[in-house]
Design a protein around this motif. Structure first.
Motif, short mmCIF file in Angstrom:
data_model
loop_
_atom_site.label_atom_id
_atom_site.label_comp_id
_atom_site.label_asym_id
_atom_site.label_seq_id
_atom_site.Cartn_x
_atom_site.Cartn_y
_atom_site.Cartn_z
N GLU A 104 0.86 -1.18 0.00
CA GLU A 104 0.00 0.00 0.00
C GLU A 104 0.89 1.22 0.00
O GLU A 104 1.93 1.24 0.65
N ALA A 105 0.46 2.27 -0.71
CA ALA A 105 1.14 3.56 -0.67
C ALA A 105 0.16 4.56 -0.08
O ALA A 105 -0.92 4.76 -0.63
N ASP A 106 0.52 5.12 1.07
CA ASP A 106 -0.34 6.06 1.78
C ASP A 106 -1.75 5.51 1.97
O ASP A 106 -2.75 6.20 1.78
N LEU A 123 3.89 2.64 -8.44
CA LEU A 123 3.24 3.71 -7.70
C LEU A 123 2.44 4.59 -8.64
O LEU A 123 2.92 4.98 -9.70
N GLU A 125 1.00 7.49 -7.43
CA GLU A 125 1.31 8.84 -6.95
C GLU A 125 2.81 8.94 -6.74
O GLU A 125 3.41 8.14 -6.04
N ASN A 127 4.50 11.42 -5.23
CA ASN A 127 4.88 12.04 -3.96
C ASN A 127 4.25 11.30 -2.78
O ASN A 127 3.45 11.84 -2.05
N TRP A 128 4.65 10.06 -2.59
CA TRP A 128 4.14 9.23 -1.50
C TRP A 128 4.93 9.48 -0.23
O TRP A 128 6.08 9.89 -0.27
N LYS A 129 4.29 9.21 0.91
CA LYS A 129 4.94 9.41 2.20
C LYS A 129 5.32 8.07 2.86
O LYS A 129 6.34 7.98 3.50
N ILE A 131 5.08 3.60 2.44
CA ILE A 131 4.69 2.36 1.77
C ILE A 131 4.68 1.26 2.81
O ILE A 131 5.65 1.09 3.56
#
Length: 135
Positions: A104-106, A123, A125, A127-129, A131
């Motif tokens: 999962e990303a964010d 990904l 997106e 600009n992910w924060k 994973i």
């Protein structure tokens, strides 16, 4: 996909069509991938911006140029691992040494492709924060 203990010399077979890659557990390093999303394949144009990691616990700083750096933290507990993108490094994919079950990303499910001991997380997106990886 094979793990080695640190501070040791190892001999590996490396025919011309393969490229052995050694990454310390928990480390993160930037890579540029070709169209096939594989290491050591030809790159046309700008390629795909990605990061490569071997799951573990650690902190890595990646320098984009002389003044810009990005910090990543990795944390692995049991069958779950996290990669935190502290400074907003824009990547299209994450390559994980070893096969994983899901990611999962964010908080949003993302596509995972397991191929020959390396998992590619695509990904949507840049600009992910964070994973989350389930091994």
């Amino acid at each position: 996909g094979k793990r080695y203990k640190g501070s040791a010399a190892v001999k590996v077979k490396a025919p011309l069509e393969t490229c052995p890659v050694f990454v310390k557990g928990g480390a993160v390093m930037p890579v540029t991938l070709g169209e096939q999303m594989q290491l050591c394949t030809p790159i046309e144009g700008e390629g795909t911006k990605a990061i490569l990691t071997a799951l573990g616990n650690g902190k890595s700083t990646v320098w984009a140029d002389n003044t810009t750096s990005y910090t990543f933290e990795t944390d692995r507990q049991d069958n779950t691992a996290f990669i935190c993108n502290n400074d907003g490094y824009a990547a299209d994919a994450v390559l994980v040494l070893g096969e994983i079950a899901s990611a999962e990303a964010d908080g949003k499910a993302v596509e995972v492709i397991n191929n020959n001991g390396i998992s590619v997380i695509r990904l949507t997106e840049k600009n992910w924060k964070e994973i989350k990886i389930v091994c």
